[in-house]
Scaffold this motif. Sequence first.
Motif, mmCIF file in Angstrom:
data_model
loop_
_atom_site.group_PDB
_atom_site.id
_atom_site.type_symbol
_atom_site.label_atom_id
_atom_site.label_comp_id
_atom_site.label_asym_id
_atom_site.label_seq_id
_atom_site.Cartn_x
_atom_site.Cartn_y
_atom_site.Cartn_z
ATOM 1 N N GLN A 245 0.833 -1.141 -0.030
ATOM 2 C CA GLN A 245 0.166 0.004 0.086
ATOM 3 C C GLN A 245 0.776 1.274 -0.094
ATOM 4 O OE1 GLN A 245 -2.038 -1.216 3.506
ATOM 5 N NE2 GLN A 245 -4.122 -1.509 2.244
ATOM 6 N N VAL A 246 1.967 1.158 0.769
ATOM 7 C CA VAL A 246 2.839 2.296 0.875
ATOM 8 C C VAL A 246 3.433 2.531 -0.725
ATOM 9 C CG1 VAL A 246 5.069 3.301 1.736
ATOM 10 C CG2 VAL A 246 3.333 2.077 3.300
ATOM 11 N N ALA A 247 3.732 1.668 -1.257
ATOM 12 C CA ALA A 247 4.400 1.658 -2.694
ATOM 13 C C ALA A 247 3.457 2.019 -3.584
ATOM 14 C CB ALA A 247 4.690 0.149 -2.979
ATOM 15 N N ARG A 248 2.026 1.963 -3.471
ATOM 16 C CA ARG A 248 1.151 2.405 -4.432
ATOM 17 C C ARG A 248 0.966 3.801 -4.066
ATOM 18 N NH1 ARG A 248 -0.932 2.775 -9.133
ATOM 19 N NH2 ARG A 248 -2.941 3.285 -9.188
ATOM 20 N N VAL A 249 1.033 4.329 -2.834
ATOM 21 C CA VAL A 249 1.097 5.716 -2.418
ATOM 22 C C VAL A 249 2.179 6.644 -3.343
ATOM 23 C CG1 VAL A 249 1.171 7.636 -0.937
ATOM 24 C CG2 VAL A 249 -0.125 5.552 -0.678
ATOM 25 N N ILE A 250 3.403 6.010 -3.399
ATOM 26 C CA ILE A 250 4.624 6.248 -3.873
ATOM 27 C C ILE A 250 4.212 6.309 -5.390
ATOM 28 C CG2 ILE A 250 6.847 6.107 -4.651
ATOM 29 C CD1 ILE A 250 7.077 4.835 -1.584
ATOM 30 N N ALA B 130 -0.854 12.750 -0.686
ATOM 31 C CA ALA B 130 -0.266 11.580 -0.179
ATOM 32 C C ALA B 130 0.088 11.255 1.278
ATOM 33 C CB ALA B 130 1.219 11.207 -0.857
ATOM 34 N N ARG B 131 -0.002 11.928 2.068
ATOM 35 C CA ARG B 131 -0.057 11.791 3.485
ATOM 36 C C ARG B 131 -1.445 11.524 4.070
ATOM 37 N NH1 ARG B 131 4.411 15.286 3.663
ATOM 38 N NH2 ARG B 131 3.316 17.204 3.801
ATOM 39 N N GLU B 132 -2.450 12.368 3.465
ATOM 40 C CA GLU B 132 -3.890 12.247 3.720
ATOM 41 C C GLU B 132 -4.443 10.892 3.231
ATOM 42 O OE1 GLU B 132 -6.617 15.195 3.067
ATOM 43 O OE2 GLU B 132 -5.259 16.783 2.537
ATOM 44 N N VAL B 133 -3.697 10.184 2.110
ATOM 45 C CA VAL B 133 -4.157 8.922 1.754
ATOM 46 C C VAL B 133 -3.619 7.763 2.624
ATOM 47 C CG1 VAL B 133 -3.912 7.141 -0.307
ATOM 48 C CG2 VAL B 133 -4.267 9.515 -0.902
ATOM 49 N N PRO C 168 -5.389 2.487 -1.139
ATOM 50 C CA PRO C 168 -5.035 3.936 -1.380
ATOM 51 C C PRO C 168 -5.952 4.606 -2.510
ATOM 52 C CG PRO C 168 -3.001 2.679 -1.149
ATOM 53 C CD PRO C 168 -3.918 1.629 -0.970
ATOM 54 N N ASP C 169 -6.169 3.831 -3.670
ATOM 55 C CA ASP C 169 -6.761 4.400 -4.744
ATOM 56 C C ASP C 169 -8.341 4.508 -4.272
ATOM 57 O OD1 ASP C 169 -5.455 4.191 -7.567
ATOM 58 O OD2 ASP C 169 -4.766 2.577 -6.242
ATOM 59 N N ALA C 170 -8.932 3.738 -3.454
ATOM 60 C CA ALA C 170 -10.254 3.854 -2.628
ATOM 61 C C ALA C 170 -10.407 5.112 -1.788
ATOM 62 C CB ALA C 170 -10.782 2.766 -2.096
ATOM 63 N N VAL C 171 -9.129 5.433 -1.072
ATOM 64 C CA VAL C 171 -9.116 6.587 -0.450
ATOM 65 C C VAL C 171 -9.129 7.890 -1.098
ATOM 66 C CG1 VAL C 171 -7.741 7.796 1.380
ATOM 67 C CG2 VAL C 171 -8.022 5.359 1.556
ATOM 68 N N VAL C 172 -8.392 7.636 -2.242
ATOM 69 C CA VAL C 172 -8.202 8.821 -3.297
ATOM 70 C C VAL C 172 -9.873 9.270 -3.677
ATOM 71 C CG1 VAL C 172 -7.434 9.838 -5.375
ATOM 72 C CG2 VAL C 172 -5.671 8.542 -3.706
ATOM 73 N N GLY D 161 -5.048 22.218 -1.670
ATOM 74 C CA GLY D 161 -3.627 21.231 -2.056
ATOM 75 C C GLY D 161 -3.655 20.229 -3.105
ATOM 76 N N GLN D 162 -4.729 20.204 -3.833
ATOM 77 C CA GLN D 162 -4.846 19.608 -4.877
ATOM 78 C C GLN D 162 -4.287 19.865 -6.299
ATOM 79 O OE1 GLN D 162 -9.159 18.278 -3.003
ATOM 80 N NE2 GLN D 162 -8.535 17.206 -4.970
ATOM 81 N N ALA D 163 -3.939 21.188 -6.441
ATOM 82 C CA ALA D 163 -3.189 21.648 -7.685
ATOM 83 C C ALA D 163 -1.721 21.048 -7.576
ATOM 84 C CB ALA D 163 -3.308 23.005 -7.545
ATOM 85 N N ASP D 164 -1.342 20.790 -8.897
ATOM 86 C CA ASP D 164 -0.072 20.654 -9.322
ATOM 87 C C ASP D 164 0.903 22.037 -8.980
ATOM 88 O OD1 ASP D 164 2.725 20.265 -10.122
ATOM 89 O OD2 ASP D 164 1.851 18.863 -11.761
ATOM 90 N N ALA D 165 1.766 22.066 -7.927
ATOM 91 C CA ALA D 165 2.447 23.355 -7.635
ATOM 92 C C ALA D 165 3.304 23.975 -8.983
ATOM 93 C CB ALA D 165 3.088 23.221 -6.412
#
Length: 500
Positions: free
Chosen positions: A395-400, A413-416, A427-431, A484-488
């Motif tokens: 699951q950590v690898a998927r977040v990465i 990613a920390r929120e996920v 992770p995908d379900a949390v997103v 925080g969901q924009a690509d800075a």
Amino acid sequence: MTAVAEIMDYDDVVARFDPVLGLEVHVELHTNTKMFCSCANVFGGEPNTNVCPTCLGLPGSLPVVNGKAIESAIRIGLALNCEIAEWCRFARKNYFYPDQPKNFQTSQYDEPIAFNGYLDVTLDDGEVVRVEIERAHMEEDTGKSLHVGGATGRIHGAEHSLLDYNRAGVPLIEIVTKTISGTGARAPEVARAYVSTLRELLRALDVSDVRMDQGSLRCDANVSLMPKGASELGTRTETKNVNSLRSVERAVRFEMCRQGAVLVEGGEIVQETRHFEEASGTTRAGRRKETSEDYRYFPEPDLVPVAPSREWVEELRGTLPEPPGERRARIQAEWSLTDAEMRDLVNAGAVGLVAATVDAGATPAEARSWWVSYLTQQANSRGVELAELPIAPAQVARVIVLVNEGALTNKLAREVVNGVLAGEGEPDAVVEARGLKVVSDDSALEAAVDEALAAQPDVAAKIRDGKVAAAGAIVGAVMKATKGQADAKRVRELVISRCS
């Protein structure tokens, strides 16, 4: 006689005495059932629910040895470089404790299943100390006493005591070292490193969860002092059931200082058990220590001897994992880690977790970053071991992967990860459920940028005048507006483009 000082300065102790250690580590095996009956071997549960006539010691009940426990004992012995007995048997160790319902403990005495081994222990500076193993033998755990009504939770001052026999009969392996001498001032450090190395080995063997906080791994630390130049061992004390690595080191150090103070004042050390006080870092007297004759050992008449065939022993030898020390050296070389970086991984209990995350698709640097920083913080805040967090390496690898694909920012990613830890799914379900995916649609980002520029015309003017550093204020406003969901990086490009 002059009153005995409470403790002696540690440097003075090691200048005048040679410390001698003996460490006994009790390991609860995580078999499905208890050592001699079919009751469930589980931690916790309602008191006295995992019991039967056999583990309660009722008349007429007969024990049957747990085959999986025998297998685990042999694997532990092999991993500790021990000889495995061709024939051994159980014995009755007779003593009365209220939480031992049979009034004897089924154990092994002069015929252990494993003996004459060793474990090499590496200290923080790289020095290797070989700790000789006297024996590893099989036995059963006792129940638990709960003392009610006192201020300390101990029997002194309590109004009454309750007994829970759920743990009675749980399979134990007791690993006993030979005397450890010649370590001088490093004796407490050696004790801690030995228990840490042993715990890591047992975890790799997957024979126990080695949870010191739950008592599935406990250390009894025997300590004595010999005056410099003496050849006769001093009288030892045994500090019982020390339940953390830090406490093992502190208990040995304190006992050395306490015994040194007694000896320099002309006193005598009493052979006794002692208890470690976590809050104060001190030990207190328990009971006078019995000798083996006091226990009146005799062969257990209700159990047949254990005679593992050499073919089975060699078959079990083939199941041993790569030794943790060798595995660490290989991983350190493969990942190009410094000694300090590897030590951080080991101290965090993260080596296996990081390796599994790498196997699932992350780079070593990415996996290390997550496990030794954010996830370690989460474990500390919850008061649990890192491996006990409810998140898997995959699951950590998927977040990465989602971060690398640009679908998540590091903050998102920390929120996920928080969602996974909260039991909200993969992770995908949390997103999806939390709506955390990065906003990458240029039209939506352009609208947010235009709104932020309009709200801060002075900042927009500075950007148009070539002061591009001022773009950070607009980027920050857009990030806040998009939660925080924009690509800075893309937002910054759009800001500069709109102001050119």
